[in-house]
Structure formats: C-alpha cells, structure tokens
Motif scaffolding. Structure first.
Motif, PDB file in Angstrom:
ATOM      1  N   UNK A   1      78.358 100.044  34.711  1.00  0.00           N
ATOM      2  CA  UNK A   1      77.608 101.241  34.363  1.00  0.00           C
ATOM      3  C   UNK A   1      78.468 102.501  34.425  1.00  0.00           C
ATOM      4  N   UNK A   2      79.430 102.507  35.356  1.00  0.00           N
ATOM      5  CA  UNK A   2      80.262 103.697  35.551  1.00  0.00           C
ATOM      6  C   UNK A   2      81.678 103.511  35.024  1.00  0.00           C
ATOM      7  N   UNK A   3      81.833 102.608  34.064  1.00  0.00           N
ATOM      8  CA  UNK A   3      83.172 102.288  33.556  1.00  0.00           C
ATOM      9  C   UNK A   3      83.870 103.500  32.957  1.00  0.00           C
TER      10      UNK A   3
ATOM     11  N   UNK B   1      66.216  91.531  37.495  1.00  0.00           N
ATOM     12  CA  UNK B   1      65.187  92.123  38.341  1.00  0.00           C
ATOM     13  C   UNK B   1      65.684  92.262  39.779  1.00  0.00           C
ATOM     14  N   UNK B   2      66.492  91.294  40.217  1.00  0.00           N
ATOM     15  CA  UNK B   2      67.058  91.366  41.580  1.00  0.00           C
ATOM     16  C   UNK B   2      68.050  92.526  41.693  1.00  0.00           C
ATOM     17  N   UNK B   3      68.784  92.807  40.615  1.00  0.00           N
ATOM     18  CA  UNK B   3      69.692  93.957  40.598  1.00  0.00           C
ATOM     19  C   UNK B   3      68.877  95.252  40.716  1.00  0.00           C
TER      20      UNK B   3
ATOM     21  N   UNK C   1      79.212  94.645  40.663  1.00  0.00           N
ATOM     22  CA  UNK C   1      79.696  94.384  39.316  1.00  0.00           C
ATOM     23  C   UNK C   1      78.924  95.180  38.286  1.00  0.00           C
ATOM     24  N   UNK C   2      77.602  95.296  38.492  1.00  0.00           N
ATOM     25  CA  UNK C   2      76.784  96.090  37.567  1.00  0.00           C
ATOM     26  C   UNK C   2      77.146  97.566  37.670  1.00  0.00           C
ATOM     27  N   UNK C   3      77.330  98.056  38.891  1.00  0.00           N
ATOM     28  CA  UNK C   3      77.687  99.465  39.090  1.00  0.00           C
ATOM     29  C   UNK C   3      79.027  99.781  38.418  1.00  0.00           C
TER      30      UNK C   3
ATOM     31  N   UNK D   1      79.293  90.086  31.602  1.00  0.00           N
ATOM     32  CA  UNK D   1      77.870  89.723  31.530  1.00  0.00           C
ATOM     33  C   UNK D   1      77.413  89.089  32.840  1.00  0.00           C
ATOM     34  N   UNK D   2      78.190  88.146  33.356  1.00  0.00           N
ATOM     35  CA  UNK D   2      77.787  87.471  34.600  1.00  0.00           C
ATOM     36  C   UNK D   2      77.789  88.448  35.779  1.00  0.00           C
ATOM     37  N   UNK D   3      78.749  89.364  35.802  1.00  0.00           N
ATOM     38  CA  UNK D   3      78.793  90.355  36.883  1.00  0.00           C
ATOM     39  C   UNK D   3      77.560  91.250  36.858  1.00  0.00           C
ATOM     40  N   UNK D   4      77.112  91.633  35.675  1.00  0.00           N
ATOM     41  CA  UNK D   4      75.914  92.475  35.519  1.00  0.00           C
ATOM     42  C   UNK D   4      74.690  91.782  36.092  1.00  0.00           C
ATOM     43  N   UNK D   5      74.629  90.460  35.960  1.00  0.00           N
ATOM     44  CA  UNK D   5      73.416  89.711  36.324  1.00  0.00           C
ATOM     45  C   UNK D   5      73.378  89.247  37.776  1.00  0.00           C
ATOM     46  N   UNK D   6      74.539  89.134  38.440  1.00  0.00           N
ATOM     47  CA  UNK D   6      74.533  88.508  39.773  1.00  0.00           C
ATOM     48  C   UNK D   6      75.021  89.414  40.901  1.00  0.00           C
TER      49      UNK D   6
END
Length: 457
Positions: A437-439, A374-376, A432-434, A423-428
């Motif tokens: 998503x754009x891999x 949710x913070x992401x 890392x999430x970006x 997984x941890x990068x996606x959550x914190x």
C-alpha cells in the motif's frame, strides 16, 4: 438366412458327435492329443508365426528386474557391478595433472592477437591440441563445442580460458554425478531423503566454512540442508529426487561454495547452506518454542517474522501441513520458512496457493480472496488503521495477475504474472499488505536517501 446358418451348425455338431462315437482311442490318448495341440497353438500364439516376428530376436533387452530383498546374492552382485562401473567412469575423467597438461598445451598454441587480456585459439590450433592432449580429452575437442564458444571474434577464434572453464565444469559435473551415485542405494538414478542426508553428513568435514559447527548440531544442519533440496525439487512429495535435477539446479553449487575459506560475510548470510544461515533458522525455531517441547503450536508460530501473519492463514497452515497433536516439528517448519522466504519461486507459490485454495478447486475466486483479506482488515482495525475496501484490493489483484479466466486465479496464473509474491503477501501478512500500500512512499524515501548520500560524497 439365419435358419440356414443354424442348420449348418447342427449338421457339423451331428457329424462331430458321430465321429466321436466311432473314435476307438482311449481317454489317455485323447488327453495326450489335446495337450499336444494346446502346446502347439499356445506356442504359435506366444512367439508368433516364424518369419513375421523375426525382428523380435534382434530387439535388445531393455528391462532388467531388480533383485528382491531375499535375493541376497543378486543384490550383492548388483552392488559390486555398480561399484566397478562407477570406478571405471571415474578413471575416464581428467585428473589434476592431465588438466594442467591441457592448459599448458592450450597456452602453447594460442593465436595472436589477444582480445583484451584473453588468449585466443583458432580452430586449426584447436585440432592440433586435440592430437597431443590424449584420448580422455577427445570428447571436448569437437566442432560443436568450438561453435558453442565462438562469439564475435573477427578471426573466428575462441577464448582459451572459456574453453578450459568449460572442460573444468564438465569434469566437475561428472565427478559430482559419480559421487552422488555412490549414495544411490536403489541404483535407479535418484536419491531418497536418507541417501541425501548421508551424502551431506559425509560432506561436512570437507567444507571449511562449516568447521565451527558442533557435532551435536550436525543432524539439525543436515535436516536444514536436505529440506531445501526436497522442497524445491520434489514438489509432488515422492520422497526422491533425480540426480540429474540435483546437478541441474544451483543448490549444489551453493553448498560446495562453502569450500572457499575466504567466503565473504555477505555471501554466507545469503547462502541457505552456510553455518550462519542454518544457525539463524534453527535459532528462530528455538525462540518461537516458548514451552521448550521441541514443537511449535499455532500461537507460537504466530510470532514468526514481524508477527503480522493473519490467524486465518495460520489456521490453514495447521490444517494442511503435517502436525503432531496440533503442533509443528522442525522439518515442517523448514518448509514453512522456505515458502515464505522464497515467495517468487513456483514451489513456494504452490505451497502458499494450496493453503489459500480452501476448497481444493484449483483456483482462487472472489470468495477466497475476500475470506483471507477480511483478516487483514481486522488487523488494521486492531492497529487503529482505517480498513481498505476489499473491492479496490480485489480489482488490483486481478489487474496484476491478469488470469485467463477473469473470475478465477490459478496457480499457473500467479506464476506467469510474476506478481505471485505480492499477491500472496497482500492476503496473508499485514506487514506485506502495508508495504504494498505504501510502495510509492517507500520508493520516494529510498530515492531521497540515495540523493542525500550522493550529496554527502
């Protein structure tokens, strides 16, 4: 039946009381007999019947009590005994002259033809070298060692260079073990944090790559180096590391690599123990410390890296990690950096997992994933991006990890999946999430740039 037993005990008691009245001995005599019988029965119970426990006499002693702090003489005796033992072990090792002599003998007994540029030796010649090499070398000249180094040579020979490197590695390991044992104050086969700090501090002058370090920075360098050992080798925070574990890991190799005066710039930058790496980490800490009080607040730490770590994650960092009046010191910061820079490693995943597991249940459920993601989503809104659906991300995470329980992700699940860092990068971390998503776009861009480079050549 019960009445018969009661009557029997009554009769025995009456007889005992009657005999006691007729006993003409004094109280002192009775007391002496009681003591004698007690001693006899106690000794039999403690030692056991003769013959049945004779084997006890042949079991060697295996427990030796450590001397107490006030037993100064025993402590000095123990220290002196250990020093003599380590000196004897050191004398048993091959010195440089003996190693050179061994190389000369191996080279003299090589058996043609050579394999490429490598000189080879047969088992027969191997045994001849053993006879001439001396007593110190005998433990290396065994059939087991020869078999370990035997690969696909059609003549059943082994490489002389591989064997010599094996000997050199063994000698180095024993030398290092002895060197580390000198700092083992307790003499129990492990080093405490202060012991390892002393070892590295005294090692600094022998490492040419650290010649440029100012002495005022030594304490920070030692702290930086020691934290890596304890972060990865002491996950339970016992405050000590087995010497065997230090020898088995690659950290000591990385540290002693700094003896190489011609170490490349790339190697230095990738080596945690190098001067550029230590200065980089400490420099980052100073840059984050805006109020210059030597500590980091949550607000200051939020600027770490790309400044995209979520506030929810940082809250958890300050809840779980050791802080002083709500601020983080350099040692705690080092653990934080080691965790985030080595997210593929089990120790780093354990550090981050503990922060994600808010309720200390030992697993992450959908609620925990949603809480952090949710913070992401909120950060994406701030940056003007359309938030991604949590349901989609949740499904992707469970597909990546494939946990044993389809509703819970444990630390072991993360480690086993090989996707713990993602997984941890996606959550914190929004960045890392970006990246995740754009891999596909990033991979395509890398491919295009590589193709363009090839065209240019």
């Amino acid at each position: 039946m019960a009445n018969d037993k009661t009557a029997h005990w009554k009769d025995l008691l009456r007889k005992r009381l009657a005999s006691a009245k007729q006993d003409g001995r004094t109280e002192e005599e009775k007391k002496a007999e009681e003591t004698e019988l007690f001693t006899k029965y106690y000794s039999e119970w403690k030692v056991g019947e003769k013959g049945e426990n004779d084997s006890f006499k042949h079991i060697p002693r295996f427990y030796y009590r450590l001397p107490a702090e006030d037993e100064v003489l025993l402590q000095k005796l123990r220290e002196e005994s250990r020093a003599v033992f380590l000196q004897r072990k050191s004398r048993e090792l091959l010195d440089n002259e003996e190693l050179q002599n061994l190389w000369f003998l191996l080279d003299k007994h090589q058996v043609p033809p050579t394999t490429g540029d490598e000189a080879m030796i047969s088992y027969e010649s191997f045994l001849k070298v053993e006879e001439k090499a001396g007593a110190k070398c005998k433990l290396f000249f065994t059939a087991r060692v020869y078999a370990k180094l035997l690969h696909n040579d059609p003549y059943g020979r082994i490489s002389i260079m591989q064997f010599f490197n094996y000997v050199m590695r063994k000698v180095w390991l024993h030398q290092t073990r002895i060197g580390l044992s000198l700092y083992d104050v307790a003499g129990q086969g492990y080093l405490r944090e202060s012991d390892l700090e002393n070892y590295i501090l005294e090692l600094i002058p022998t490492l040419p790559q650290l010649d440029g370090l100012e002495k005022s920075f030594y304490s920070f360098y030692v702290c930086t180096a020691v934290r890596k050992f304890f972060f990865f080798l002491d996950p339970l925070h016992t405050g000590k590391i087995k010497i065997q574990d230090i020898l088995a890991c690659s950290f000591l190799d990385d540290l002693l690599e700094l003896r190489d005066e011609e170490l490349s710039k790339e190697s230095q930058e990738s080596n945690w123990f190098s001067a550029p790496s230590a200065l980089r980490v400490y420099g980052q800490y100073l840059n984050l410390d805006k109020d210059h009080n030597g500590m980091l607040s949550k607000e200051e730490l939020s600027r770490y890296g790309t400044g995209t770590l979520t506030s929810v994650f940082l809250d958890r960092v300050y809840q779980e990690c050791l802080t002083y009046d709500g601020e983080m010191d350099y040692k705690t910061y080092l653990d934080f950096v080691l965790a985030l820079e080595n997210r593929k490693e089990p120790a780093a995943l354990q550090y981050i997992f503990k922060l994600l597991d808010m309720e200390n249940k030992g697993y992450l459920n959908v609620f925990a994933l949603n809480y952090f993601f949710r913070a992401i989503q909120e950060q994406m809104k701030i940056h003007g991006q359309e938030p991604v659906s949590f349901q989609d991300v949740k499904d992707e995470i469970f597909d990546m990890v494939k946990p044993k329980d389809p509703y819970k992700i444990t630390l072991q699940d993360l480690v086993n999946s090989g996707q713990g860092d993602t997984v941890t990068s996606i959550l914190i971390d929004l960045n890392g999430f970006w990246t995740y998503e754009n891999r596909e776009v990033l991979v395509a861009n890398d491919t295009d740039s590589n193709t363009a480079d090839l065209d240019d050549t």
